[in-house]
Scaffold this motif. Structure first.
Motif: not given
Length: 259
Positions: A241-246
């Motif tokens: 999975a790819e994680v996107l933070e702010n």
């Protein structure tokens, strides 16, 4: 052309996902899964630069499907023929009684939606609106660890179980925003008071920091991720999975429309 199914389509971020999806030329059809009566066009066009044009696109592309998260057949029917999907189903921590209640109201519907999309066979990309500070717990853990917030455990459990499906061959994206601005929700207590302050002129500076992100940017980032297949699998890194933070969310949001 894409067919996008959106769960949690009536929430503050979900309705913006619907709006941006119907405005995208790559999208032929948007299925907004609802639990109650279908919403009028004005419900989805509130944030549009040109509400009339957006309403016309909604009329041409949007299908609202009523589904029951306790009925797998109705969820699979909503996903039939979809090529990508995302879920913004969520509940505020202040609205739940305990971890079991939180799991029932957030984990169960989100995992059910992802399983239905996987069972449809045509959905190759998936996105989920998670949260800041979340990390997937070990499979054996059924309750928060010592000092682990309930919020982080429950959303992390969703991430863990969706990623473990390994069903979305062009990627899974988890958006983990911190403070969400511009939701417009009348939240209770200190959370609501802080959001009202930071949404106002006096607190608007936080939007330029790495600690906050606009609801509209989250929606744009999720839509772009599932349409472009920008998850780990799409980058040739397997089915992780790819994680996107702010800051990642803001960058991905800026890519929407550059097609």
């Amino acid at each position: 052309m894409e067919k996008l199914v959106i769960f949690g389509s009536t929430g503050a971020v979900g309705r913006l996902c619907v709006l941006h999806a119907v405005q995208d030329p790559r999208v032929e059809k948007v299925v907004a899964v609802v639990r109650s009566a279908p919403k009028p066009p004005a419900f989805f066009t509130a944030g549009a630069a040109d509400p009339a044009a957006a309403a016309a696109l909604l009329g041409a592309k949007l299908q609202q499907v009523r589904a029951d998260f306790g009925d797998d057949a109705s969820l699979r029917g909503a996903c039939d023929g979809a090529t990508a999907g995302l879920s913004c189903v969520g509940v505020y921590t202040a609205a739940v009684k305990d971890t079991a209640d939180f799991l029932a109201r957030e984990h169960a519907p989100n995992v059910a939606a992802a399983r239905a999309a996987a069972a449809a066979g045509s959905v190759t990309r998936w996105g989920y609106l998670s949260g800041q500070g979340v990390a997937p717990p070990p499979p054996s853990r059924a309750a928060p660890g010592l000092l682990q917030p309930m919020f982080a455990f429950v959303k992390g459990s969703v991430e863990r179980d969706v990623a473990a499906m390994g069903a979305f061959t062009r990627g899974v994206t988890f958006a983990r925003p911190g403070m969400i601005l511009g939701r417009g929700d009348a939240l209770p207590g200190l959370v609501g008071a802080s959001e009202r302050f930071f949404n106002g002129a006096a607190g608007s500076w936080i939007a330029r920091t790495r600690f906050a992100v606009q609801a509209d940017d989250i929606a744009r980032a999720l839509v772009q991720s599932v349409l472009a297949g920008t998850g780990a699998a799409a980058r040739g890194e397997g089915r992780g999975a790819e994680v996107l933070e702010n800051e990642d969310i803001k960058r991905r949001a800026g890519e929407l429309g550059q097609v």
